[in-house]
Design an enzyme around this catalytic site. Structure first.
Site, PDB file in Angstrom:
ATOM      1  N   CYS A  51       0.759  -1.216  -0.001  1.00  0.00           N
ATOM      2  CA  CYS A  51       0.079   0.024   0.123  1.00  0.00           C
ATOM      3  C   CYS A  51       0.821   1.441  -0.054  1.00  0.00           C
ATOM      4  O   CYS A  51       2.002   1.291   0.564  1.00  0.00           O
ATOM      5  CB  CYS A  51      -0.976  -0.037   1.213  1.00  0.00           C
ATOM      6  SG  CYS A  51      -1.843  -1.227   1.327  1.00  0.00           S
ATOM      7  N   ARG A  96       3.523  -0.487  -5.014  1.00  0.00           N
ATOM      8  CA  ARG A  96       3.328  -0.978  -3.532  1.00  0.00           C
ATOM      9  C   ARG A  96       1.834  -1.707  -3.452  1.00  0.00           C
ATOM     10  O   ARG A  96       1.711  -2.437  -2.491  1.00  0.00           O
ATOM     11  CB  ARG A  96       3.235   0.214  -2.596  1.00  0.00           C
ATOM     12  CG  ARG A  96       4.618   0.635  -2.225  1.00  0.00           C
ATOM     13  CD  ARG A  96       4.447   2.119  -1.490  1.00  0.00           C
ATOM     14  NE  ARG A  96       5.993   2.566  -0.907  1.00  0.00           N
ATOM     15  CZ  ARG A  96       5.935   1.990   0.329  1.00  0.00           C
ATOM     16  NH1 ARG A  96       5.445   1.519   0.935  1.00  0.00           N
ATOM     17  NH2 ARG A  96       7.222   2.381   0.734  1.00  0.00           N
ATOM     18  N   TRP A 150      -2.910  -2.776  -1.610  1.00  0.00           N
ATOM     19  CA  TRP A 150      -2.586  -4.224  -1.671  1.00  0.00           C
ATOM     20  C   TRP A 150      -3.157  -4.801  -0.641  1.00  0.00           C
ATOM     21  O   TRP A 150      -3.050  -4.637   0.740  1.00  0.00           O
ATOM     22  CB  TRP A 150      -0.926  -4.339  -1.445  1.00  0.00           C
ATOM     23  CG  TRP A 150      -0.566  -5.844  -1.681  1.00  0.00           C
ATOM     24  CD1 TRP A 150      -0.451  -6.381  -3.020  1.00  0.00           C
ATOM     25  CD2 TRP A 150      -0.456  -6.971  -0.834  1.00  0.00           C
ATOM     26  NE1 TRP A 150       0.042  -7.568  -2.804  1.00  0.00           N
ATOM     27  CE2 TRP A 150      -0.067  -8.068  -1.675  1.00  0.00           C
ATOM     28  CE3 TRP A 150      -0.497  -7.127   0.523  1.00  0.00           C
ATOM     29  CZ2 TRP A 150       0.149  -9.004  -0.755  1.00  0.00           C
ATOM     30  CZ3 TRP A 150      -0.171  -8.021   1.355  1.00  0.00           C
ATOM     31  CH2 TRP A 150       0.142  -9.258   0.682  1.00  0.00           C
ATOM     32  N   ASN A 207      -1.156   2.230   5.473  1.00  0.00           N
ATOM     33  CA  ASN A 207      -0.056   1.090   4.940  1.00  0.00           C
ATOM     34  C   ASN A 207       0.009   0.196   6.182  1.00  0.00           C
ATOM     35  O   ASN A 207       0.739   0.556   7.071  1.00  0.00           O
ATOM     36  CB  ASN A 207       0.880   1.826   4.383  1.00  0.00           C
ATOM     37  CG  ASN A 207       1.955   0.840   3.777  1.00  0.00           C
ATOM     38  OD1 ASN A 207       1.752  -0.482   3.901  1.00  0.00           O
ATOM     39  ND2 ASN A 207       3.298   1.166   4.019  1.00  0.00           N
ATOM     40  N   GLY A 208      -0.158  -1.307   6.076  1.00  0.00           N
ATOM     41  CA  GLY A 208       0.388  -1.838   7.063  1.00  0.00           C
ATOM     42  C   GLY A 208      -0.961  -2.831   7.549  1.00  0.00           C
ATOM     43  O   GLY A 208      -1.888  -3.071   6.797  1.00  0.00           O
ATOM     44  N   GLU A 240      15.944 -18.806  -8.431  1.00  0.00           N
ATOM     45  CA  GLU A 240      15.529 -17.307  -8.823  1.00  0.00           C
ATOM     46  C   GLU A 240      14.807 -17.451 -10.208  1.00  0.00           C
ATOM     47  O   GLU A 240      13.841 -16.641 -10.453  1.00  0.00           O
ATOM     48  CB  GLU A 240      17.004 -16.606  -8.954  1.00  0.00           C
ATOM     49  CG  GLU A 240      16.692 -15.177  -9.794  1.00  0.00           C
ATOM     50  CD  GLU A 240      15.894 -14.122  -9.001  1.00  0.00           C
ATOM     51  OE1 GLU A 240      15.273 -14.462  -8.021  1.00  0.00           O
ATOM     52  OE2 GLU A 240      15.504 -13.159  -9.664  1.00  0.00           O
ATOM     53  N   LYS A 252      11.171 -16.114 -10.719  1.00  0.00           N
ATOM     54  CA  LYS A 252      10.746 -15.273 -11.944  1.00  0.00           C
ATOM     55  C   LYS A 252       9.962 -15.430 -12.720  1.00  0.00           C
ATOM     56  O   LYS A 252       8.770 -14.628 -12.992  1.00  0.00           O
ATOM     57  CB  LYS A 252      11.934 -14.720 -12.481  1.00  0.00           C
ATOM     58  CG  LYS A 252      12.374 -13.424 -13.084  1.00  0.00           C
ATOM     59  CD  LYS A 252      13.061 -12.484 -12.037  1.00  0.00           C
ATOM     60  CE  LYS A 252      12.461 -12.303 -10.970  1.00  0.00           C
ATOM     61  NZ  LYS A 252      13.040 -11.559  -9.985  1.00  0.00           N
ATOM     62  N   GLU A 270       6.273 -15.835 -10.966  1.00  0.00           N
ATOM     63  CA  GLU A 270       5.647 -14.611 -10.440  1.00  0.00           C
ATOM     64  C   GLU A 270       5.102 -13.744 -11.457  1.00  0.00           C
ATOM     65  O   GLU A 270       4.212 -13.085 -11.390  1.00  0.00           O
ATOM     66  CB  GLU A 270       6.426 -13.535  -9.645  1.00  0.00           C
ATOM     67  CG  GLU A 270       7.784 -12.917 -10.146  1.00  0.00           C
ATOM     68  CD  GLU A 270       8.399 -12.020  -9.176  1.00  0.00           C
ATOM     69  OE1 GLU A 270       8.016 -11.757  -8.283  1.00  0.00           O
ATOM     70  OE2 GLU A 270       9.623 -12.001  -9.486  1.00  0.00           O
ATOM     71  N   HIS A 317      16.409 -37.522  -5.696  1.00  0.00           N
ATOM     72  CA  HIS A 317      15.901 -37.565  -4.353  1.00  0.00           C
ATOM     73  C   HIS A 317      14.262 -37.316  -4.199  1.00  0.00           C
ATOM     74  O   HIS A 317      13.823 -36.895  -3.079  1.00  0.00           O
ATOM     75  CB  HIS A 317      16.710 -36.813  -3.191  1.00  0.00           C
ATOM     76  CG  HIS A 317      18.052 -36.914  -3.372  1.00  0.00           C
ATOM     77  ND1 HIS A 317      18.521 -38.375  -2.551  1.00  0.00           N
ATOM     78  CD2 HIS A 317      19.264 -36.608  -3.799  1.00  0.00           C
ATOM     79  CE1 HIS A 317      19.602 -38.467  -2.724  1.00  0.00           C
ATOM     80  NE2 HIS A 317      20.209 -37.435  -3.443  1.00  0.00           N
ATOM     81  N   LYS A 331       5.475  -4.362  -4.933  1.00  0.00           N
ATOM     82  CA  LYS A 331       7.015  -4.361  -5.081  1.00  0.00           C
ATOM     83  C   LYS A 331       7.623  -4.360  -3.678  1.00  0.00           C
ATOM     84  O   LYS A 331       8.798  -4.808  -3.461  1.00  0.00           O
ATOM     85  CB  LYS A 331       7.232  -3.185  -5.864  1.00  0.00           C
ATOM     86  CG  LYS A 331       8.715  -3.015  -5.962  1.00  0.00           C
ATOM     87  CD  LYS A 331       9.232  -3.810  -6.913  1.00  0.00           C
ATOM     88  CE  LYS A 331      10.858  -3.493  -7.344  1.00  0.00           C
ATOM     89  NZ  LYS A 331      11.294  -4.734  -7.978  1.00  0.00           N
TER      90      LYS A 331
HETATM   91  O1  M6R Z   1      12.760  -5.092  -1.550  1.00  0.00           O
HETATM   92  P1  M6R Z   1      13.266  -6.235  -1.055  1.00  0.00           P
HETATM   93  O2  M6R Z   1      14.422  -6.501  -2.092  1.00  0.00           O
HETATM   94  O3  M6R Z   1      13.368  -6.532   0.396  1.00  0.00           O
HETATM   95  O4  M6R Z   1      12.174  -7.423  -1.446  1.00  0.00           O
HETATM   96  C1  M6R Z   1      12.257  -8.772  -1.518  1.00  0.00           C
HETATM   97  C2  M6R Z   1      11.388  -9.671  -2.076  1.00  0.00           C
HETATM   98  O5  M6R Z   1       9.910  -9.038  -2.024  1.00  0.00           O
HETATM   99  C3  M6R Z   1      11.599  -9.473  -3.615  1.00  0.00           C
HETATM  100  O6  M6R Z   1      12.597  -9.681  -3.984  1.00  0.00           O
HETATM  101  C4  M6R Z   1      10.510 -10.333  -4.440  1.00  0.00           C
HETATM  102  O7  M6R Z   1      10.741 -11.609  -4.118  1.00  0.00           O
HETATM  103  C5  M6R Z   1      10.420  -9.950  -6.264  1.00  0.00           C
HETATM  104  N1  M6R Z   1       9.128  -9.596  -6.418  1.00  0.00           N
HETATM  105  C6  M6R Z   1      11.118 -10.704  -6.621  1.00  0.00           C
HETATM  106  O8  M6R Z   1      11.051 -10.636  -8.098  1.00  0.00           O
END
Ligand code: M6R
Length: 608
Positions: A2, A27, A74, A98-99, A480, A484, A487, A503, A603
């Site tokens: 948010c 956000r 959010w 926000n929170g 990673e 990627k 998401e 395994h 984000k």
């Molecule tokens: O702002 P931050 O680097 O602390 O955020 C951490 C994760 O929320 C962030 O890397 C998230 O996993 C991304 N959406 C990945 O692409």
């Protein structure tokens, strides 16, 4: 999660609130809303979904007023509907938040028992009811705030309007950040300085527990005990950043292509290329006298940390304890002496990472932070800040921040190696020479592989599941790559250490599950090849990402082989990040998803 904004202005604020919200949309984008006071009357416009829907609503029904607040959501409590969208109103009080108010349920029950009628499922609405109740009891806005805020448990940044005090906005912070902007005869509130960048670069950050009253002419800050306090203002760099897509279709595409430049900027901060040495003065942590380093982060930043662990242990012989921050903060791990902690975060505001930092702070550890947002809470609460110079990263999927984090961690591991006497001068010079080549290789790789990846991604978009495999530093890269892809394309993907295949996950292998193998021709290559053979023997379709040597020695049929130039071990994870980012990006584009703002994500994750 948010974004909130407030303006005590001298001209119409609704368009400016929306402008600031655009800069906060990273956000959250489940719904948005603004409220203003005009002719002594509080009014609002809210809309489900992206900000563009709110803009359309405002075009049809403009909202007059020179003082107002805004919110982009959010969703945590309650579906992303208009009735759950902020601002929430109660008897002349408007609140954006926000929170998470963790004790909202008992507060709500108490308020309902006292006759309050709620109009949303949000936790936020209790704040509006509490404040309105105190106003009805005859308290001033300041007194009402001073009584309501201590009752709130959890994490919050708030902005509040009172209909009968049309010239002021109240704000409060506990956990998520809140910045006050100083304009010329105007004052602003915002979740971050970038939101306020079009209006001012003079920023005062509230400290945890602070609350603030702003009017057009100034501010009053109170600490959690209710005492008036002064907080210094500073000039923010937020205004320097241009946040647009340039000629790119998406921020993510732009950010992938910016990597040669931002990695080069970041490396220059830590590496003296002319001398062929890392800059020891950039260290700020006493690596020579450590027995152990604790590291923590979330998501992509955590995977950068996992790669960093390989480097610190190998080059500096420094044992690293690493965990995702949501576990780290509650694990109650012993933190013996001669230990420091390093946190990694693009935003510098991630709630779990910040809580882990505070756990280490409470245990008297020296704290270092690899952060992209220099003015963030994590940066401000750290002893040593190691900036990534990636510039603003707007796409929810982290790309350039990741490779900049890797650049910093590589340099820090080398600095630690030198400080601890485990990295020879010759090795250091060789590694610096490798780092010098990284920006050029980034350019070459993007140019060379992107057309092939576009074609491959069209095929990948047909599949429902994808497996990523790697060994050594390519294992976190496999994690990673899977993150990627899932998401932004919503294709289910898993990352595994190649050696773990047999395994369990090998049971999944068939022609419907492509396996992306990240395998530079390094000391792990032959072993990874054996794992590829195991996949091929079971009819699995392989996409091999390797270098020329690897491609030449891999005697196996693949669905595609993506070949990148040979890269020294220290830069390989950065270079191999490019194919995995491009695969995710182009697959998502073919799937037609919302690449920059994928569903359910935000984000900056400022709630647990
Ligand atoms: O702002 P931050 O680097 O602390 O955020 C951490 C994760 O929320 C962030 O890397 C998230 O996993 C991304 N959406 C990945 O692409």
């Amino acid at each position: 999660m948010c974004g909130i904004v407030g303006i005590a202005g001298r001209s119409e604020v609704a368009p400016r609130l929306v402008d600031a919200l655009k800069r906060l949309e990273y956000r959250g984008y489940d719904s948005a809303g603004v409220a203003t006071i005009s002719s002594g009357r509080l009014d609002r416009r809210r809309a489900e979904g992206k900000l563009v829907n709110l803009e359309e609503r405002l075009d049809g029904e403009p909202l007059p007023g020179t003082v107002g607040i805004g919110h982009t959501r959010w969703a945590t409590h309650g579906a992303p509907t208009e009735s759950n969208a902020h601002p929430h109103f109660c008897n002349g009080v408007a609140v954006v938040h926000n929170g998470i108010i963790e004790n909202f349920a008992p507060l709500r029950a108490e308020l309902i028992a006292g006759g309050s009628v709620f109009h949303s499922q949000t936790d936020t609405e209790v704040v509006a009811h509490l404040l309105a109740g105190y106003r009805t009891d005859g308290l001033t806005p300041r007194e009402a705030m001073g009584k309501a805020v201590p009752q709130l448990e959890g994490a919050y940044a708030l902005a509040v309007l009172f209909e009968d005090e049309p010239d002021m906005i109240l704000g409060a912070r506990s956990g998520p950040p809140l910045a006050v902007g100083h304009g010329k005869g105007e004052m602003f509130l915002g979740s971050d300085a970038i939101a306020l960048a079009p209006f001012t670069d003079e920023i005062t950050y509230l400290e945890d527990g602070d609350w603030v009253v702003i009017t057009r002419d100034g501010l009053e800050i109170y600490d959690e005990g209710g005492s008036r306090v002064e907080r210094a203002s500073q000039l923010s760099q937020g205004a320097a950043y241009v946040v647009d897509k340039g000629n790119h279709r998406h921020f993510m595409e732009k950010e992938i292509h910016e990597q040669p430049e931002v990695v080069s900027n970041t490396l220059s901060h830590y590496v003296d290329f002319a001398e062929g040495r890392v800059k020891l003065e950039a260290a700020q942590l006493d690596f020579a006298n450590l027995d152990r380093l604790a590291m923590s982060a979330c998501g992509t930043a955590y995977y950068a940390g996992l790669i960093g662990k390989y480097w610190f242990e190998r080059f500096a012989r420094l044992p690293v304890e690493i965990d995702v921050a949501s576990e780290f903060r509650y694990r109650e791990m012993p933190l013996p002496g001669r230990m420091a902690a390093l946190f990694i975060s693009q935003s510098g505001e991630t709630a779990d990472t910040l809580a882990s930092l505070r756990y280490c702070r409470a245990n008297n550890l020296s704290i270092g932070a690899v952060v992209n947002v220099r003015e963030s809470t994590i940066a401000r609460e750290s002893d040593a800040v190691f900036p990534t110079l990636a510039g603003p990263e707007i796409g929810v999927a982290s790309t350039k921040a990741f490779t900049c984090q890797l650049s910093v961690l590589a340099a820090l591991a080398m600095i630690a190696g030198r400080a601890r006497g485990t990295l020879s001068a010759e090795d250091e010079t060789d590694m610096v020479q490798a780092l010098v080549t990284a920006p050029r290789l980034f350019n070459e790789v993007i140019r060379a592989i992107e057309p092939q990846i576009v074609t491959l991604s069209r095929e990948l978009a047909r599949f429902k599941d994808v497996l990523y495999l790697g060994r050594g530093t390519s294992f976190p890269l496999a994690l990673e790559g899977a993150l990627k892809l899932k998401e932004i394309s919503y294709i289910h993907a898993e990352g595994y250490a190649a050696g773990e295949l047999k395994h369990g996950p090998i049971a999944l292998i068939d022609e419907n599950m492509p396996v992306i193998v990240i395998a530079p021709h390094d000391r792990h290559f032959d072993k990874t090849m054996s794992n590829m053979q195991e996949v091929a023997a079971r009819g699995g379709q392989i996409i091999l990402i390797t270098d020329e040597k690897g491609a030449a020695s891999a005697s196996i049929d693949t669905m595609a082989t993506i070949t990148v130039p040979e890269a020294a071990e220290i830069i390989a994870p950065m270079i191999y990040s490019l194919p995995i980012q491009l695969i995710a990006y182009h697959t998502a584009v073919f799937m037609g998803t919302d690449v920059d703002q994928p569903r359910n994500l935000a984000k900056s994750v400022t709630v647990e």
